[in-house]
Scaffold this motif. Structure first.
Motif, PDB file in Angstrom:
ATOM      1  N   GLU A  27      -5.092  -3.825   2.663  1.00 15.14           N
ATOM      2  CA  GLU A  27      -3.789  -4.494   2.621  1.00 15.14           C
ATOM      3  C   GLU A  27      -3.951  -6.002   2.434  1.00 15.14           C
ATOM      4  O   GLU A  27      -3.239  -6.624   1.623  1.00 15.14           O
ATOM      5  N   ARG A  28      -4.890  -6.592   3.159  1.00 14.85           N
ATOM      6  CA  ARG A  28      -5.106  -8.037   3.071  1.00 14.85           C
ATOM      7  C   ARG A  28      -5.585  -8.435   1.670  1.00 14.85           C
ATOM      8  O   ARG A  28      -5.120  -9.436   1.096  1.00 14.85           O
ATOM      9  N   PHE A  29      -6.487  -7.656   1.084  1.00 13.58           N
ATOM     10  CA  PHE A  29      -7.059  -7.996  -0.219  1.00 13.58           C
ATOM     11  C   PHE A  29      -5.999  -7.941  -1.317  1.00 13.58           C
ATOM     12  O   PHE A  29      -5.868  -8.869  -2.127  1.00 13.58           O
ATOM     13  N   PHE A  30      -5.245  -6.869  -1.383  1.00 14.09           N
ATOM     14  CA  PHE A  30      -4.307  -6.707  -2.496  1.00 14.09           C
ATOM     15  C   PHE A  30      -3.042  -7.547  -2.315  1.00 14.09           C
ATOM     16  O   PHE A  30      -2.414  -7.918  -3.312  1.00 14.09           O
ATOM     17  N   LEU A  31      -2.679  -7.866  -1.093  1.00 13.77           N
ATOM     18  CA  LEU A  31      -1.571  -8.802  -0.903  1.00 13.77           C
ATOM     19  C   LEU A  31      -1.950 -10.207  -1.344  1.00 13.77           C
ATOM     20  O   LEU A  31      -1.106 -10.989  -1.801  1.00 13.77           O
ATOM     21  N   GLU A  32      -3.246 -10.521  -1.246  1.00 15.01           N
ATOM     22  CA  GLU A  32      -3.700 -11.848  -1.628  1.00 15.01           C
ATOM     23  C   GLU A  32      -3.920 -11.973  -3.127  1.00 15.01           C
ATOM     24  O   GLU A  32      -3.548 -12.992  -3.734  1.00 15.01           O
ATOM     25  N   TYR A  33      -4.507 -10.940  -3.774  1.00 15.03           N
ATOM     26  CA  TYR A  33      -4.914 -11.067  -5.173  1.00 15.03           C
ATOM     27  C   TYR A  33      -3.983 -10.327  -6.149  1.00 15.03           C
ATOM     28  O   TYR A  33      -4.081 -10.546  -7.352  1.00 15.03           O
ATOM     29  N   HIS A  34      -3.128  -9.455  -5.666  1.00 12.74           N
ATOM     30  CA  HIS A  34      -2.141  -8.782  -6.522  1.00 12.74           C
ATOM     31  C   HIS A  34      -0.776  -8.799  -5.822  1.00 12.74           C
ATOM     32  O   HIS A  34      -0.143  -7.749  -5.659  1.00 12.74           O
ATOM     33  N   PRO A  35      -0.304  -9.958  -5.418  1.00 22.15           N
ATOM     34  CA  PRO A  35       0.911 -10.015  -4.590  1.00 22.15           C
ATOM     35  C   PRO A  35       2.172  -9.560  -5.312  1.00 22.15           C
ATOM     36  O   PRO A  35       3.078  -9.006  -4.691  1.00 22.15           O
ATOM     37  N   SER A  36       2.261  -9.774  -6.614  1.00 20.77           N
ATOM     38  CA  SER A  36       3.498  -9.456  -7.322  1.00 20.77           C
ATOM     39  C   SER A  36       3.600  -7.991  -7.729  1.00 20.77           C
ATOM     40  O   SER A  36       4.698  -7.491  -7.998  1.00 20.77           O
ATOM     41  N   THR A  37       2.471  -7.279  -7.772  1.00 19.14           N
ATOM     42  CA  THR A  37       2.503  -5.889  -8.247  1.00 19.14           C
ATOM     43  C   THR A  37       2.104  -4.875  -7.188  1.00 19.14           C
ATOM     44  O   THR A  37       2.418  -3.691  -7.322  1.00 19.14           O
ATOM     45  N   TYR A  38       1.422  -5.296  -6.141  1.00 17.54           N
ATOM     46  CA  TYR A  38       0.960  -4.361  -5.111  1.00 17.54           C
ATOM     47  C   TYR A  38       2.147  -3.734  -4.383  1.00 17.54           C
ATOM     48  O   TYR A  38       3.100  -4.417  -4.014  1.00 17.54           O
ATOM     49  N   LEU A  39       2.088  -2.421  -4.173  1.00 22.93           N
ATOM     50  CA  LEU A  39       3.168  -1.710  -3.479  1.00 22.93           C
ATOM     51  C   LEU A  39       2.723  -1.142  -2.137  1.00 22.93           C
ATOM     52  O   LEU A  39       3.293  -1.464  -1.093  1.00 22.93           O
ATOM     53  N   SER A  40       1.693  -0.305  -2.137  1.00 24.25           N
ATOM     54  CA  SER A  40       1.253   0.346  -0.902  1.00 24.25           C
ATOM     55  C   SER A  40      -0.145   0.913  -1.113  1.00 24.25           C
ATOM     56  O   SER A  40      -0.685   0.867  -2.220  1.00 24.25           O
ATOM     57  N   HIS A  41      -0.688   1.456  -0.049  1.00 24.55           N
ATOM     58  CA  HIS A  41      -1.999   2.099  -0.161  1.00 24.55           C
ATOM     59  C   HIS A  41      -2.108   3.219   0.861  1.00 24.55           C
ATOM     60  O   HIS A  41      -1.328   3.282   1.818  1.00 24.55           O
ATOM     61  N   SER A  42      -3.079   4.085   0.626  1.00 20.66           N
ATOM     62  CA  SER A  42      -3.351   5.191   1.547  1.00 20.66           C
ATOM     63  C   SER A  42      -4.856   5.313   1.699  1.00 20.66           C
ATOM     64  O   SER A  42      -5.563   5.650   0.744  1.00 20.66           O
ATOM     65  N   VAL A  43      -5.351   4.975   2.897  1.00 21.99           N
ATOM     66  CA  VAL A  43      -6.791   5.037   3.166  1.00 21.99           C
ATOM     67  C   VAL A  43      -7.217   6.491   3.334  1.00 21.99           C
ATOM     68  O   VAL A  43      -6.518   7.299   3.946  1.00 21.99           O
ATOM     69  N   VAL A  44      -8.357   6.824   2.777  1.00 20.58           N
ATOM     70  CA  VAL A  44      -8.887   8.186   2.844  1.00 20.58           C
ATOM     71  C   VAL A  44      -9.634   8.373   4.161  1.00 20.58           C
ATOM     72  O   VAL A  44     -10.344   7.473   4.625  1.00 20.58           O
ATOM     73  N   ARG A  45      -9.447   9.540   4.762  1.00 21.39           N
ATOM     74  CA  ARG A  45     -10.142   9.876   6.006  1.00 21.39           C
ATOM     75  C   ARG A  45     -10.991  11.128   5.813  1.00 21.39           C
ATOM     76  O   ARG A  45     -10.695  11.956   4.948  1.00 21.39           O
ATOM     77  N   ARG A  46     -12.010  11.250   6.634  1.00 20.32           N
ATOM     78  CA  ARG A  46     -12.846  12.452   6.604  1.00 20.32           C
ATOM     79  C   ARG A  46     -12.110  13.562   7.347  1.00 20.32           C
ATOM     80  O   ARG A  46     -11.926  13.495   8.552  1.00 20.32           O
ATOM     81  N   SER A  47     -11.721  14.583   6.595  1.00 24.77           N
ATOM     82  CA  SER A  47     -10.871  15.627   7.187  1.00 24.77           C
ATOM     83  C   SER A  47     -11.283  17.021   6.737  1.00 24.77           C
ATOM     84  O   SER A  47     -10.440  17.891   6.580  1.00 24.77           O
ATOM     85  N   SER A  48     -12.572  17.222   6.488  1.00 19.88           N
ATOM     86  CA  SER A  48     -13.019  18.511   5.958  1.00 19.88           C
ATOM     87  C   SER A  48     -12.702  19.654   6.917  1.00 19.88           C
ATOM     88  O   SER A  48     -12.233  20.721   6.498  1.00 19.88           O
ATOM     89  N   LYS A  49     -12.948  19.458   8.209  1.00 16.60           N
ATOM     90  CA  LYS A  49     -12.666  20.512   9.189  1.00 16.60           C
ATOM     91  C   LYS A  49     -11.173  20.789   9.261  1.00 16.60           C
ATOM     92  O   LYS A  49     -10.729  21.937   9.329  1.00 16.60           O
ATOM     93  N   LEU A  50     -10.370  19.723   9.226  1.00 14.77           N
ATOM     94  CA  LEU A  50      -8.923  19.869   9.292  1.00 14.77           C
ATOM     95  C   LEU A  50      -8.388  20.568   8.044  1.00 14.77           C
ATOM     96  O   LEU A  50      -7.425  21.344   8.122  1.00 14.77           O
ATOM     97  N   GLN A  51      -8.996  20.326   6.896  1.00 13.54           N
ATOM     98  CA  GLN A  51      -8.562  20.986   5.663  1.00 13.54           C
ATOM     99  C   GLN A  51      -8.742  22.493   5.763  1.00 13.54           C
ATOM    100  O   GLN A  51      -7.875  23.268   5.326  1.00 13.54           O
TER     101      GLN A  51
END
Length: 715
Positions: free
Chosen positions: A208-232
């Motif tokens: 969030e900090r990186f893209f708000l700083e370097y792509h402030p006009s176009t950045y919308l959101s993000h989704s961090v990937v988690r390790r969820s193999s067992k849950l899958q």
């Protein structure tokens, strides 16, 4: 192989094709087989239940051919998608190429080959060797070979013209489909890997900090990937059980709820399946909640995230520029469609992925080497003299005309087909180990593996397992490469003609019949009682079908000058394939993802490879036939073909790698005044959340009396 053996093989396979087509036209009309022959229509809710049994349903008809032929190009494209459209264009392109090749080969080259006397085959017509119809029968130094020389240039020019127009046509379709498409999440999203996380911070905060700083006009959101193999695994089991539970709840017949808990419901103790499923589902629900709680508290973040932007052009800028000073940090690539993401890829570390790639490479090469065993077995069956030496007690049987014709013309290809059927699933497994982030990338990788495996093991291994194998030391010398191929390839023409007839015709007809799904559906309905339980429409296995079609194309291009007798059999294959796969894509296969026609560059590249291979063999043939001038004058042909390919790569391939800025900006401007975009942005925010972390949306209105199994953990 003699002509009678080929005719025997043709007769057997024509009979099998007729049986498959007849049975299909009958079985497709039976109500119990709807899930086998019309799953696409079921998934779209378009199929009406069939009527009760009547005698008319037992009569074979060809109405399905008309229905498969009728839809226009635009109707087919809207139903099956651009990838399926490109797949069908392979058949259309092949029919154009080999219709043109047949005019050149059958009407000009074949009579010249047959009138030659190099082989001195004085036997009657039925016992005549198929080599008499190949270039091997043309006398050394004959001026008639100049017709073959001209044919090589004419055929190459025709193929290149057709390739250019096809590449241009599919490129235009790709752009047109992009312009007509609705906003899709993958158009606005990129995948970022190698995220440097500062000490004491989280991956979520760093992104969030990186893209708000370097792509402030176009950045919308993000989704961090988690390790969820067992849950899958747990959520997949929960969804499967809930579907069965929902179906049981809506059944009126309570006696059908009791079954044995063993294999196919035939063995074990009798249980009430409703109570059994509810108890099992409750246990899985508890495990899901425990695992989700552990993930929300412990993090288990992967240094990767899906980052979404407010415009397609903004996503393209972030994708195509280096984000950080260190090029190994903030590595970007285009995001696939949300349902196309291969989530297990994110559950392994970088070292494990690197080791997996090495293991996949070694395993692929080992499989290629081990496959030489069945190839040697097949080649042994094509030479009866070798079998008589190995099994002298069977000499009398082997010399019977019918037995020898079946063994040399039919049996070898069937053995090879059995071994070859195991290759595509293995290549899919190996490709899934290589760290690809989507199923489409896995299939494209497996497609290339299967194709190269087929070329090296079915073409080169069969060619070199004969008279050329003992000259392996010459084969390893580049200057001897054309000569060795020129000696070996024409000799195997009869084998590959039988291969097209046996492996091509019957295989394409069995695709329509769907033997394995039909048997599975019958067992399911007979022993389990729920033919449509856990119903899921299949998707077309591009990784096995495209290599098969391209390999037949390679055989046609390679032998169009050497043994044009193969061309009519190839035309039959491509005609059957066109109408059968058109039917399957309109009724059976559901598009699980869309790559925008990205399989076509593979088709183009391997067609160019086939042309270059043909040129190399022709150069060697003219040398062997004591016509060195023709051999020398053929040398510019592969060079010009490679230059043509280079031009096509510069002209068309960038369109398949990424959409141009002109297209992206036009689409973004169209969307500016669309009131639905605000709703789309809201959905885009959660589009790339791991399905294992999202609440399961169960079909139907059944309420289990429990709270939702899955709740998204707070980030």
């Amino acid at each position: 192989m003699i002509l009678a053996a080929l005719l025997t093989s043709v007769g057997i396979n024509l009979g099998l094709c007729f049986i498959f087509l007849t049975l299909y036209s009958i079985l497709r009309k039976q109500p119990g087989n709807i899930a086998v022959y019309a799953p696409l229509l079921i998934s779209e809710g378009k199929h009406q239940e069939g009527h009760h049994f009547n005698l008319e349903s037992l009569l074979p008809t060809a109405g399905w051919v008309r229905r498969a032929w009728e839809p226009s190009e635009d109707e087919f494209l809207s139903t099956a998608g651009l990838d399926a459209f490109v797949f069908m264009r392979i058949f259309v392109f092949s029919l154009k190429v080999f219709t043109f090749g047949s005019i050149v080969g059958i009407f000009f080259l074949l009579p010249i080959n047959y009138m030659g006397t190099q082989l001195r085959d004085n036997s009657d017509f039925q016992k005549k060797s198929l080599d008499a119809f190949s270039i091997s029968n043309v006398n050394n130094g004959s001026n008639r070979l100049w017709i073959h020389f001209c044919a090589a240039y004419v055929f190459t020019g025709g193929v290149c013209i057709l390739l250019y127009h096809e590449y241009a046509y599919i490129s235009s379709k790709r752009i047109a489909c992009f312009y007509s498409s609705k906003p899709e999440p993958h158009q606005f999203t990129i995948l970022v890997r190698g995220i440097p996380v500062p000490l004491g911070s989280t991956c979520n905060d760093a992104v969030e900090r990186f893209f708000l700083e370097y792509h402030p006009s176009t950045y919308l959101s993000h989704s961090v990937v988690r390790r969820s193999s067992k849950l899958q695994i747990l959520t997949t089991d929960a969804e499967r059980l809930y579907k069965r539970l929902t179906k049981l709840k809506h059944k009126d017949n309570t006696t059908s709820r009791h079954r044995r808990d063993g294999c196919f419901g035939l063995f074990g103790h009798k249980v009430d399946t409703l109570d059994h499923y509810e108890k099992t589902l409750g246990d899985i629900a508890d495990n899901v909640r425990i695992e989700q709680s552990s993930m929300s508290l412990g993090g288990k973040e992967v240094p990767a995230a899906f980052v979404s932007f407010k415009s397609r052009f903004g996503a393209a800028i972030a994708l195509n520029i280096q984000e950080g000073v260190n090029p190994t940090d903030w590595i970007t690539e285009q995001a696939p469609e949300p349902h196309d993401v291969y989530w297990p890829f994110f559950s392994v570390t970088f070292i494990k992925r690197w080791i997996s790639k090495l293991v996949a490479f070694v395993a692929c090469n080992a499989l290629t080497i081990l496959f030489l065993i069945p190839v040697a077995l097949v080649q042994g069956l094509t030479h009866l003299d070798q079998l008589e030496t190995m099994f002298p007690s069977l000499r009398g049987i082997l010399r019977l005309a019918v037995v020898s014709q079946v063994i040399t013309g039919y049996l070898p290809i069937q053995i090879l087909q059995v071994f070859l059927s195991f290759v595509p699933p293995i290549m899919i497994m190996l490709s899934s180990l290589q760290g690809h982030i989507s199923w489409s990338q896995i299939q494209k990788s497996a497609c290339s593996k299967v194709l190269w495996f087929t070329i090296w093991n079915i073409f080169f291994a069969n060619v070199l397992s004969g008279s050329a194998l003992y000259r392996l030391n010459y084969f390893l010398e580049p200057k001897e490469f054309p000569r060795v191929l020129a000696e070996a390839v024409p000799v195997q023409a009869s084998f590959f003609i039988a291969y097209v007839v046996t492996f091509g015709w019957t295989n394409i007809a069995s695709e329509l019949f769907q033997l394995i799904p039909l048997a599975y559906n019958y067992i399911n309905r007979t022993f389990i009682g729920d033919g449509d339980d856990d119903f899921e429409a299949p998707s077309i296995p591009y990784h096995s079908e495209i290599p098969r079609i391209l390999f037949f194309g390679l055989l046609g291009v390679t032998y169009v000058i050497l043994a044009p007798l193969i061309l009519p059999f190839l035309l039959v294959y491509f005609c059957l394939g066109y109408i059968i796969y058109r039917n399957q894509l309109l009724n059976v296969y559901v598009p699980k993802y869309q790559t925008g026609g990205e399989f076509w560059p593979t088709v183009h590249n391997y067609t160019i490879f086939s042309l270059i291979l043909m040129h190399i063999i022709v150069i060697g043939i003219f040398g062997l036939k004591k016509l060195p001038l023709a051999s020398g004058l053929t040398l510019p042909l592969p060079i010009v073909t490679l230059l043509f390919n280079e031009y096509c790569q510069k002209r068309f391939f960038p369109i398949f790698r990424a959409y141009p800025a002109e297209c992206l900006i036009k689409k973004d401007r169209e969307d500016q005044n669309d009131p639905a975009m605000s709703e789309f942005y809201d959905k885009l925010t959660n589009a790339y959340n791991d399905p294992a972390l999202m609440p399961i949306k169960y079909p139907g209105g059944f309420s289990s009396g429990r709270s939702p199994l899955l709740q998204r953990p707070e980030v």
